[in-house]
Enzyme design. Structure first.
Site, short mmCIF file in Angstrom:
data_model
loop_
_atom_site.label_atom_id
_atom_site.label_comp_id
_atom_site.label_asym_id
_atom_site.label_seq_id
_atom_site.Cartn_x
_atom_site.Cartn_y
_atom_site.Cartn_z
CD GLU B 9 -22.70 37.88 -50.33
OE1 GLU B 9 -23.56 38.18 -49.47
OE2 GLU B 9 -21.98 38.73 -50.87
NE ARG B 53 -19.73 34.96 -42.88
CZ ARG B 53 -20.36 36.13 -42.88
NH1 ARG B 53 -20.50 36.81 -44.00
NH2 ARG B 53 -20.86 36.62 -41.77
CE1 TYR B 55 -22.76 34.25 -45.14
CE2 TYR B 55 -24.10 35.83 -43.91
CZ TYR B 55 -23.43 35.46 -45.07
OH TYR B 55 -23.45 36.28 -46.16
CG ASP B 57 -28.15 37.25 -44.66
OD1 ASP B 57 -27.23 37.89 -44.14
OD2 ASP B 57 -28.85 37.70 -45.58
CD GLU B 63 -26.02 35.36 -47.48
OE1 GLU B 63 -27.06 35.88 -47.04
OE2 GLU B 63 -25.11 36.02 -48.03
CB THR B 66 -18.86 30.65 -53.65
OG1 THR B 66 -18.60 31.99 -54.09
CG2 THR B 66 -20.19 30.16 -54.17
#
Lengths: 68, 455
Positions: B9, B53, B55, B57, B63, B66
């Site tokens: 991430e 994903r 999004y 953060d 962010e 993977t």
């Protein structure tokens, strides 16, 4: 995937095989594994081209909220 | 290599430089970036066709997480794909800003610190067997993570007591504990967040928050690869005896502050070793462990590169300016200072330190070197382009990717998380996907097939 250790491979080739092969292996090293130090003038000129102006203000203004 | 799920991430830094005096809250800028990434969309949390994903953060950072990967190579590729997706969103976001009369440039950085000493992370996730004693594992892992920065660090110029110094790691100065559950204060070497997103009886998650974000694919490959080897070794009962450090947090900072890598750190038993020597103890043990296992080309490749890097670091760290981020950056900065006759405290050096991490390939200094063929890559650009659309084909991410693509094609609203998929509508049931190793799901197959028959 590219293999690392090109320099080492090349060294081995020099020891083990003839000069001709060594020369070709060496040029491969330069071709595939050029170091920044070998291309320094070019890179320094290019950095000047892209480096943000007003560096001091830019860096000072680069403030983030803390993340994780 | 043992069967394992990996993921990274990455929290990115984000800034808008307006033409003229305009103030825009970060949330708004991030909103435009989201729109650039997912047109006509809104949510600040979205799963993409490639299973990843994206999004908003903590601290308003974009962010990118993977998708689940079961190969180290795939993690490298999908981590890069995250950069490319954000890069692609930039012109669209800027166009939208312009349409609203807000001219300026958005910059996105894959780094971990700002000019005020705030930090944001790059977290690695490794699925681990639940039946292994986690606290024993922790003791074994801490010295490895403390010293790993010699090849995973991204480099940072920091001003300490009025003087600028070059540090190996961006993140080292922000770690305060050996272990803790917090990620926003008292950050620790080993984070205890345990969300396996899988059968929790069988698995736990190892959540590592001390790593720097890497521009270098080689560094990411080695970071995840060497860590995976260590975990497999420990899971197989191999230990590195007598490796505990007297003060791991202090040791980490000391290592970070010495780019010559000569600094010795104290072990609990009073012995003193350099970071390279500590890494070598792990390397030698991993060699023994691998000798007891069936030969596997991926493990051998990681081991070979790991040893090569340690050898080079020992001889002359600056030789690794193609592979290791902190070395590359330091090489650039040293040369620039020599050419300009300036010091580390020159604002242009600070700018190089930051701009190295710019994900825009027209501006970023890492990418300037990339274009000139001066960086060692692991993946090809076509691997990365493929990963923008497609998940790894051997994990749960494949199921999620198929589902998301299907829902988008059918223009259906959906709710997705790591372990479930749902088409929104009162008659629809939630499809649970608890096995991250499973790339097939009968119900998703049926759903897609049924829709095909309706055509």
């Amino acid at each position: 995937m590219k293999k690392q250790g090109k320099k080492k491979e090349a060294k081995k080739t020099v020891d083990e095989k003839g000069k001709e092969e060594a020369a070709s292996a060496k040029s491969e090293v330069v071709e595939k594994g050029k170091k920044i130090s070998e291309d320094l003038d070019n890179i320094m000129d290019k950095i000047d081209d892209v480096l943000e102006e007003n560096a001091e203000e830019f860096v000072k203004n680069y403030v983030q909220k803390g993340g994780q | 290599m043992k069967n394992r799920i990996f993921g990274i991430e990455t929290e990115y830094g984000l800034i808008f430089i307006p033409h003229g005096k305009v103030y825009l809250p970060m949330e708004k800028i991030l909103g435009y970036v989201f729109e650039g990434l997912i047109p006509n969309s809104w949510p600040s949390n979205a799963f993409l066709c490639n299973g990843a994903r994206f999004y908003q953060d903590t601290g308003c950072h974009p962010e990118y997480a993977t998708p689940e990967c079961d190969q180290v190579f795939d993690v490298v590729v999908h981590d890069k794909a995250g950069e490319r997706l954000l890069e692609k969103s930039l012109p669209i976001a800027q166009k939208k800003l312009k349409e609203e009369g807000l001219a300026g440039n958005i910059f996105i950085y894959k780094n971990n610190t700002d000019s005020m000493g705030n930090t944001y992370g790059c977290h690695e996730n490794y699925l681990m067997r639940r039946d292994i004693d986690f606290w024993k594992v922790t003791e074994q892992l801490i010295p490895f993570f403390v010293t790993r920065q010699i090849y995973t660090g991204s480099g940072k110029v920091l001003n300490i007591s009025g003087r600028s110094h070059f540090f190996i790691s961006q993140r080292a100065q922000h770690i305060h504990e050996k272990t803790s559950s917090s990620t926003t204060s008292s950050r620790s070497i080993i984070n205890t967040r345990d969300e396996p997103h899988a059968d929790a009886e069988k698995y736990r998650r190892l959540h590592i928050i001390i790593g720097d974000s890497n521009m270098s694919e080689y560094a990411t490959y080695l970071k995840v690869g060497a860590t995976a080897l260590i975990l497999s070794m420990i899971e197989s009962g191999f230990r590195v005896p007598g490796i505990e450090l007297e003060d791991p947090v202090k040791a980490m900072r000391e290592i970070s502050r010495d780019p010559t890598l000569k600094k010795k750190i104290r072990l609990e038993k009073g012995k003193e070793l350099t970071a390279i020597q500590v890494q070598r103890l792990y390397l030698e043990r991993v060699k023994k462990y691998l000798a007891s296992e069936e030969e596997d080309p991926i493990s051998s490749d990681i081991l070979e590169r790991w040893e090569y890097v340690l050898d080079e670091l020992e001889d002359d760290p600056m030789r690794l300016d193609r592979e290791i981020d902190w070395v590359t950056k330091k090489g650039l900065i040293d040369s620039y200072m020599e050419k300009e006759g300036c010091g580390l405290d020159d604002p242009r050096v600070g700018m190089i330190d930051l701009q190295y991490h710019d994900i825009s390939r027209d501006r970023g200094l890492y990418y300037l070197l990339c274009k000139e063929g001066l960086t060692e890559r692991i993946a090809t650009e076509s691997d990365v382009i493929k990963a923008l659309e497609f998940p790894p084909q051997t994990t749960r991410a494949k199921v999620r990717g198929d589902f998301v693509r299907f829902a988008k094609e059918k223009n259906r609203s959906y709710t997705v998380d790591w372990t479930y998929l749902k088409l929104n509508g009162y008659w629809e049931e939630t499809i649970l996907c608890m096995d991250p190793f499973s790339s097939e799901n009968v119900r998703v197959k049926e759903l897609i097939a049924a829709a095909g028959n309706q055509k």
